[in-house]
Design a protein around this motif. Structure first.
Motif, PDB file in Angstrom:
ATOM      1  N   GLN A 285       0.830  -1.221   0.000  1.00  0.00           N
ATOM      2  CA  GLN A 285       0.000   0.000   0.000  1.00  0.00           C
ATOM      3  C   GLN A 285       0.862   1.268   0.000  1.00  0.00           C
ATOM      4  OE1 GLN A 285      -3.297   0.618   0.111  1.00  0.00           O
ATOM      5  NE2 GLN A 285      -3.226   2.759   0.759  1.00  0.00           N
ATOM      6  N   TYR A 286       1.908   1.272   0.797  1.00  0.00           N
ATOM      7  CA  TYR A 286       2.681   2.498   0.993  1.00  0.00           C
ATOM      8  C   TYR A 286       4.046   2.449   0.309  1.00  0.00           C
ATOM      9  CZ  TYR A 286      -0.976   3.430   4.383  1.00  0.00           C
ATOM     10  OH  TYR A 286      -2.195   3.642   4.974  1.00  0.00           O
ATOM     11  N   MET A 287       4.143   1.605  -0.709  1.00  0.00           N
ATOM     12  CA  MET A 287       5.425   1.335  -1.351  1.00  0.00           C
ATOM     13  C   MET A 287       6.176   2.578  -1.805  1.00  0.00           C
ATOM     14  SD  MET A 287       5.950  -1.115  -4.588  1.00  0.00           S
ATOM     15  CE  MET A 287       6.457  -0.021  -5.904  1.00  0.00           C
ATOM     16  N   ARG A 288       5.461   3.603  -2.245  1.00  0.00           N
ATOM     17  CA  ARG A 288       6.145   4.746  -2.863  1.00  0.00           C
ATOM     18  C   ARG A 288       6.101   6.006  -2.009  1.00  0.00           C
ATOM     19  NH1 ARG A 288       7.859   3.039  -7.633  1.00  0.00           N
ATOM     20  NH2 ARG A 288       6.632   1.523  -8.807  1.00  0.00           N
ATOM     21  N   VAL A 289       5.583   5.895  -0.805  1.00  0.00           N
ATOM     22  CA  VAL A 289       5.529   7.092   0.039  1.00  0.00           C
ATOM     23  C   VAL A 289       5.922   6.770   1.484  1.00  0.00           C
ATOM     24  CG1 VAL A 289       3.075   6.877   0.558  1.00  0.00           C
ATOM     25  CG2 VAL A 289       4.104   9.160   0.458  1.00  0.00           C
ATOM     26  N   GLY A 290       6.037   5.496   1.782  1.00  0.00           N
ATOM     27  CA  GLY A 290       6.407   5.095   3.141  1.00  0.00           C
ATOM     28  C   GLY A 290       5.181   5.008   4.034  1.00  0.00           C
ATOM     29  N   HIS A 291       5.361   4.352   5.172  1.00  0.00           N
ATOM     30  CA  HIS A 291       4.247   4.214   6.104  1.00  0.00           C
ATOM     31  C   HIS A 291       3.939   5.590   6.719  1.00  0.00           C
ATOM     32  CE1 HIS A 291       2.079   3.054   9.785  1.00  0.00           C
ATOM     33  NE2 HIS A 291       1.646   2.058   9.036  1.00  0.00           N
ATOM     34  N   PRO A 292       2.629   5.915   6.881  1.00  0.00           N
ATOM     35  CA  PRO A 292       2.255   7.260   7.327  1.00  0.00           C
ATOM     36  C   PRO A 292       2.842   7.680   8.670  1.00  0.00           C
ATOM     37  CG  PRO A 292       0.311   6.048   6.571  1.00  0.00           C
ATOM     38  CD  PRO A 292       1.455   5.085   6.554  1.00  0.00           C
ATOM     39  N   ASP A 293       3.254   6.731   9.494  1.00  0.00           N
ATOM     40  CA  ASP A 293       3.766   7.112  10.806  1.00  0.00           C
ATOM     41  C   ASP A 293       5.273   6.937  10.947  1.00  0.00           C
ATOM     42  OD1 ASP A 293       1.117   7.693  11.866  1.00  0.00           O
ATOM     43  OD2 ASP A 293       0.801   5.561  11.543  1.00  0.00           O
ATOM     44  N   PHE A 294       5.919   6.493   9.900  1.00  0.00           N
ATOM     45  CA  PHE A 294       7.356   6.254   9.995  1.00  0.00           C
ATOM     46  C   PHE A 294       8.120   7.542  10.316  1.00  0.00           C
ATOM     47  CE2 PHE A 294      11.488   6.511   7.838  1.00  0.00           C
ATOM     48  CZ  PHE A 294      12.180   5.566   8.578  1.00  0.00           C
ATOM     49  N   GLY A 295       7.930   8.549   9.487  1.00  0.00           N
ATOM     50  CA  GLY A 295       8.627   9.807   9.736  1.00  0.00           C
ATOM     51  C   GLY A 295       8.181  10.429  11.051  1.00  0.00           C
ATOM     52  N   ALA A 296       6.883  10.524  11.220  1.00  0.00           N
ATOM     53  CA  ALA A 296       6.319  11.199  12.393  1.00  0.00           C
ATOM     54  C   ALA A 296       6.837  10.587  13.697  1.00  0.00           C
ATOM     55  CB  ALA A 296       4.797  11.107  12.333  1.00  0.00           C
ATOM     56  N   THR A 328      11.207   3.776  -6.769  1.00  0.00           N
ATOM     57  CA  THR A 328      11.203   5.232  -6.814  1.00  0.00           C
ATOM     58  C   THR A 328      10.064   5.764  -5.964  1.00  0.00           C
ATOM     59  OG1 THR A 328       9.818   5.130  -8.779  1.00  0.00           O
ATOM     60  CG2 THR A 328      12.183   5.303  -9.126  1.00  0.00           C
ATOM     61  N   PRO A 329      10.260   6.942  -5.342  1.00  0.00           N
ATOM     62  CA  PRO A 329       9.167   7.555  -4.579  1.00  0.00           C
ATOM     63  C   PRO A 329       8.076   8.060  -5.515  1.00  0.00           C
ATOM     64  CG  PRO A 329      11.315   8.519  -4.007  1.00  0.00           C
ATOM     65  CD  PRO A 329      11.513   7.700  -5.232  1.00  0.00           C
ATOM     66  N   ALA A 330       6.875   8.207  -4.973  1.00  0.00           N
ATOM     67  CA  ALA A 330       5.776   8.838  -5.706  1.00  0.00           C
ATOM     68  C   ALA A 330       6.141  10.285  -5.999  1.00  0.00           C
ATOM     69  CB  ALA A 330       4.497   8.777  -4.882  1.00  0.00           C
ATOM     70  N   ASN A 331       5.551  10.854  -7.037  1.00  0.00           N
ATOM     71  CA  ASN A 331       5.689  12.283  -7.267  1.00  0.00           C
ATOM     72  C   ASN A 331       5.141  13.013  -6.046  1.00  0.00           C
ATOM     73  OD1 ASN A 331       6.786  12.064  -9.802  1.00  0.00           O
ATOM     74  ND2 ASN A 331       4.792  12.084 -10.830  1.00  0.00           N
TER      75      ASN A 331
END
Ligand code: ZN
Ligand code: ZN
Ligand code: ZN
Lengths: 656, 656, 656
Positions: A285-296, A328-331
């Protein structure tokens, strides 16, 4: 809210340096980290120094208005140095020497290597400590990367025996603390004690825990040695180290005490791909943007390590090279990650790296520039952020310093404790239990409710928080016990809290140990479950499943969740609540919503993939999903973006 | 049918000891095992002895009518001893020394360590051999635990060369027996021979098999050394060792020859979770009570090792700490396990351990008491069993000794052979093939038919059995061949029987080697199957699937099962039958029912999860399922329990 | 088209030898390989030689008209020799010595061992080089088997430093080529350089690549040493080595340059079971006959290594012993494999082995004879082939030599490059990417279109080919660039082509580097995908999915396949085409059909499991499926077999 970049002038011909500096300026970059892997360029042979390239590079950057974070080069000692001090090399758990040929080829406990570090850092600090370009120093690089905290070499053994002698005074005290009577493991002197590797079966957990603590303390001492030199010769500069994601092998809070700022290296895609915490569905699901809480999660964790000050030293700008798979990351993802960091109080986001190197181990690691010096996708996103920061300043009527000063603290605190992490992971009882993962899922549930969270050390002041979460505070010290007793907000403690003494023993009154004074209950035994069995849990606060760790509890407290046998799972009254099992995110979220309500904290159930973070009177909204989502915070006015947030999009709002 | 407990007075203050003894009495415990990990408490420094605590402990136990099983402390030599004899440490297959820091840090082949054992055992036996409390001695503890049979240290090499020289006389004989002409592996002297580890590819299987045999013989010699001392100084006491589950690395029959009783350590949940033999479905289904044949199989196996005498030295009383996942047992499971053991002839069931230790490696291992000295769940179940044994005595009109003397032998024998196990597992041909697993599934099928089984060594008398099963007797010695020829019951041999000579060569007439005289057939080649291919098997005796091992057989015997190409799978006539493939439990059960019928043994198809065991004229019925089941044996009167047996329940019947 | 067999007279009593030779003759065998594991029989103790058995054996074989391939015995030096030269032993990547006890216990770089090889080969060549039976010599056996190319011993380090000094001249040149400025890895002298194992994290990829090249060159030198001796003393004999399947650790083209013929050891079932390239479905589907392209791919690859001459030195004749699972072949499979080899130009197919040994590591490895000397299934199939070859000769009106001379080259060339393989596998970016696997799938697609393919080295002449496929030619040398520029056929290059310089750096103009002159495009970045994400690809040439490796390409070339974002996947015009992603076999096949059409090569979509190979005017058709299939080539007349080809069947046709 400034941008930076990691730069390796020594990788490129001097003829490029001026153009590089100009190009950085054009993108809107203000900080440049250099030098941290350059020892062999500075001192190619013992005592022969080549400072000129570094001086020239600093001068060029300074001439273009760029501030420098100068790295001490101790993560990559040259081959000649290693050959002079072969005992500085670490040994892995299997007893094999870890050789030269990449980086981090030393053990923190090596006194010989520490002397070499003292020498080079002193020389560098004396020479550049007052250089006008130098705004900051980074000590070494990514302590512990490539599993380098625990080492089993002779230097480590010597350090461990010393450490134990200092801690325990007498070996009898140690024997008692460790319970060495079990299996006739008693020692007659500290010199009989060995490192806890290559034992026939697992070593005593107290032995293992003390070794982890000792190794962590070696990192603290190693860092402190450099800090002391830099403080002396480079006053007024921020001292910083760059930590890593999902890494707990040393006590970051202790290292952070000696520094001015905490920074970390943010690689959302690499960690999504490689970490066991994420499910297959999340990885997809989060392959191109990372998990929503990883950075946070890490922003809040390391801001706590930095006593409130946070930088991102390395921000992923494109595909990396070191994960099992490197998409690659999402745009827009690089922009989203940058804003997410700013929303959590980051003063600086620095991309790794300026220009992709065409050689060496990381030649497939993207930079802002490609190897051919053309701009890669991320350069455009960085430029966009730089412009948006200016627009945000303007629309808030704040100058850059005021923007930087927007308060970033939350009203919810989650206590994260490295000692607890080591303690509980040494004996997980159910293979998949991991302290860090459980803390992360607690954090995720809070954040899915729209709450802004501080992740705090166990010695932090609790005064400003309405809700305090102890995910699994293994050992409750008398001092912490007193503070918890005095705490006026809502206290929520999770499974395994209070389950160990400081010596890794079971408390005399069983878990939750001293906390039983606030939470009158007894953990009678533990049901440590295989993955295939996840019993139902339900009650007035929600319904779902429990897994991994399930305590059998005796209590007279009211129960808000029970297991499928009617036994207590979540209990408490007044301001004190206890959860005895690891439960899934949905029911955890429902329960935390109840607790937040008691603490008078408003919550809302965010759409899937959407996250919100407040900083001062600004609300940042992020869409980690792959489709556009509508989300508008209540009582807020749009500053930037759109309520219909596109995939990997950001909107910024001002509270009314 | 007595209860015992494992007790570590050295872990607790002396002030508790009297209360502990009284509490044991109150529960109904009669035996106490102590001392086996206490060397550092007895001799904390070389030659300085602290016997007083042990003496006092023995006296207190004796004063409360408790009988002691005293353990020799040789499984945990103290650090100072290891430092004096570093060559006593084992090396693992990778050549790494296995260090002090847990337990079992020695290799059986170390003559230096054997001398230390002789010294401490002699001192202990002289001192307490005649103590009135001491009813029994346990030698060492769990030989081989933590993979400690095969060691690759210098002491092992010396022992191996000696062993080979004694066995073969000349190196030419060895070269011939091993077939060393293959790949130019010929040796010129025994001193050229090395251990079979760290070779470029796998070593000669004959080399590996002889090394396994040699290591097993080291265990026999190590045990015998202690036995001889104990026999001399402590006449009249039962000598025992505690074996482990699913463990085949030494020849338990040989060790058992020197002892009076065999005992083993029964952990049904830990083994269910960790062992590859169990399917995912079984692991889930039996999570809280263990697999229905786990205890039974080992009871029958070790009773065979104990020449008819069986104890359970360590019975799991709650969650353990050492499996990948450690769930709590079902209510009643501890009672069920205890009765299952008694039904197979166990004289004693001893729980491990009395009180959960709050320190050390096993601090999460439950005991009858919790760390806070309160009773854990199992204490109540043990108390219940103690009372039920009395009621059973009464209802049968037998006193305790008469109850103990109820015959436990069955009419079906399954031959289990450690040498066959090593031989066949060295070259499984299909990765998942394991001798032990195949024997277990054979046993399971017999037991699902309600049969009571003896598991016998290859040198056992066959006279009393109506049906004899050879699951995979790799080597048929001339002596065994004669006994099988003379055997008057129904003989059933499985795949790989007779497939190897004593030197690990293929017999000149191919498999089944000498057994072709009874079973006129030739195994022409072997189809060793991947897991994804399980061809159908069908015939007059049943239908199902085969897997792993499938022999292509030429025979004129009538065939009762055939594969999907019409080739023989199960064949035979008169009293002799041969099965050439591993087949699944259902069709195995159907075929064994036919064989039992020929042997005039009544069978019944038990409900799923239900098992039955007869001892004398008593029938024990167990429900390993998670729901109540109705089951009443024919022609029997209920003594205890109910025909509707609840989950984890037991009923006891008397044959009419 | 001749048959042979591998024979070990030293394993059997002399009394059998004449009967063995007669039996071989009866089956139709003409060649016999002997001697390659017999050093300890030739020289059982230093300097004491037993040649008589070998002489006698050669004489008997000669007397029965059998030609001998004599193996140098250097793959199995005796124990006494190893004890004299302990430094000859290899060390594995973990630094452990790889001991005597099986075979291949030496490192190629050991000069001491090379001297021993020189001694024994010289003696053997002098003695038997002119023996009339000796038609050929095999050097050593299966170079690299059991992972023996890369060794990390002292001899290897010495060789590596020398090799580097020769290659680079100055250490400054090496530092620059490797990019050692990255992570301060600069060296001051060649003596500072270590082997790239046991580094803290991965070593510099340039370091790793050069080490692989150096180790490969050690094999070349090792082989050349023997070749030079044999050429001197045994003129006119074919020199050959037996390569292995799916093995790329040394440069077979370079070794092949010094030999007369290439041979390989063909084990279709063992490799199907053990290799990661095959899907679970393929492993099941082709369990008893092997994957349809396994033999063909290697035949074409090794014919290229043999400068057009190919033998099969070891052909699987039944179940083997070394795969995870070892099933029996289908009826007819041995015959099918033999004909497949002949269709690709094999002059000889030699079965391994004559008679199954009843002892040693491979006692479960089938032979043409069983251990009891009866014929196994394969003997009948070999006999059938021998007869069929005669019939084919007759029906074609050719004698045996003319039949052997039928041209085997195809019109399609696939370039296979060992250096490219090492380069790309060092940094796969997506874990499952493997150069060899990608080449194999390219080959499979071509072959499913009925095309006959040559697999050529990068220095081969391109003149005779209509279609040239470069699956992933990492480095394009100036010389190759020129040849590609001059090439007049259709050129098709796959992902990663031109992506590295000779020093393992990214080209200045990015990929495809120098090839951009023919293919005007730039690989801007790479999307290295996890297995769970396989984006769609579609366009005028086909539709399917891509996986593992997906390049983001900037180009003005017309695009024939695009990804789900509309970005170029397959592009080109005129005679030059580029594919930027790994795509699945179906869409690859469709695209290759288009390219073949441009090259005026007729293609047909073969039924599943059917394969076709043309040799001269003969068309061979094979059915690898489990059911009969109808297939008749167009414009051809049946010579043998039937258009309805049974499972594992073969039909042979003559082009009209
Ligand atoms: Zn990094
Ligand atoms: Zn135990
Ligand atoms: Zn081979």
């Amino acid at each position: 809210m400034k941008l930076g970049v990691c730069y390796y002038p020594e990788h490129w011909p001097k003829s490029r340096w001026v153009e590089d500096a100009k190009h950085m300026q054009r993108i809107g970059i203000e900080f440049v980290r250099i030098g941290e892997f350059s020892w062999s360029k500075i001192e190619p042979t013992p005592g022969e120094f080549h400072w000129e390239w570094l001086a020239e590079s600093l001068d060029i950057l300074h001439a273009h208005g760029l501030k420098v974070i100068l790295g001490t080069p101790t993560a990559t000692p040259p081959k000649w140095l290693v050959d002079r001090h072969p005992s500085m090399l670490a040994k892995d758990e299997q007893g094999r020497v870890r050789h030269f040929g990449s980086r981090r080829h030393y053990t923190f406990a090596s006194l010989e290597y520490r002397e070499e570090c003292r020498r080079i850092v002193t020389l560098m600090a004396q020479r550049y400590g007052q250089h006008p370009a130098v705004a900051s120093w980074q000590t070494d690089n990514e302590y512990g990367c490539h599993n380098t905290i625990l080492s089993y070499a002779e230097a480590d053994l010597a350090a461990f025996r010393l450490w134990l002698a200092e801690k325990y005074g007498t070996v009898a005290a140690l024997n008692k603390a460790w319970g060495n009577v079990f299996w006739s493991m008693d020692y007659r002197s500290f010199d009989e004690i060995e490192l806890p590797n290559l034992t026939v079966t697992e070593a005593n957990p107290s032995h293992r825990l003390d070794f982890q603590r000792c190794c962590s303390d070696q990192v603290v001492a190693f860092n402190k040695l450099q800090v002391d030199i830099l403080r002396e010769h480079s006053t007024g500069r921020d001292l910083v180290h760059n930590y890593m994601g999902f890494f707990t092998a040393f006590d970051h809070h202790k290292v952070g005490q000696d520094l001015d700022v905490a920074s970390w290296d943010t690689y959302p895609l690499g960690f999504l791909d490689q970490e066991a915490i994420y499910t297959a569905e999340e990885k997809h699901q989060y392959m191109r943007v990372g998990h929503p809480d990883f950075g946070a999660f890490h922003h809040d964790l390391y801001r706590g390590c930095g006593k409130g000050r946070l930088w991102i030293m390395e921000q992923q700008p494109g595909p990396v090279n070191w994960a099992p798979h490197n998409p690659t990351p999402a745009n827009g993802a690089v922009r989203l990650w940058t804003w997410e960091a700013f929303s959590h109080g980051a003063e600086l986001v620095s991309y790794f790296r300026w220009r992709q190197a065409p050689f060496g181990q990381e030649q497939m690691h993207a930079g802002l520039l490609r190897p051919d010096a053309e701009e890669a996708e991320a350069a455009q996103e960085a430029r966009q952020v730089a412009e948006e920061v200016k627009r945000l300043s303007a629309s808030l009527g704040l100058d850059a310093d005021e923007l930087m000063s927007l308060p970033s603290a939350g009203k919810v605190a989650l206590m994260f404790d490295y000692d607890a992490c080591w303690s509980l992971d040494i004996q997980p009882q159910s293979r998949a239990y991991r302290y860090l993962f459980w803390c992360y899922r607690m954090y995720e549930a809070l954040r899915e409710l729209g709450l802004s969270v501080d992740i705090i050390p166990s010695n932090a002041s609790l005064d400003t928080y309405e809700l305090l979460v102890l995910p699994a505070q293994a050992h409750i010290s008398p001092e912490l016990h007193d503070r918890l007793g005095a705490y006026q907000g809502v206290l929520f403690a999770g499974p395994r809290t209070g389950s160990k003494t400081d010596s890794y023993q079971i408390p005399e009154n069983l878990a939750p140990g001293p906390l039983a004074s606030l939470l009158p209950l007894t953990v009678e035994r533990v049901d440590a479950l295989p993955e295939h069995t996840q019993p139902a849990v339900s009650g007035r606060w929600g319904a779902g499943n429990l897994k991994h760790w399930h305590e059998q509890i005796k209590t007279t407290l009211p129960c808000w969740l029970k297991d499928d046998g009617g036994n207590p799972v979540l209990m408490g009254e007044g301001r004190h609540y206890y959860l005895g099992s690891c439960i899934d995110t949905e029911v955890l979220k429902a329960s935390l919503a109840k607790l937040a309500e008691m603490a008078n904290l408003p919550t809302y159930y965010l759409p899937k993939g959407v996250r919100v973070r407040e900083r001062g009177n600004v609300i940042f909204v992020f869409n980690y999903g792959v489709s556009p989502v509508f989300f508008a915070p209540e009582n807020a006015a749009l500053l930037m973006g759109d309520p219909m947030i596109k995939a990997a999009g950001v909107s910024i709002w001002k509270k009314n």
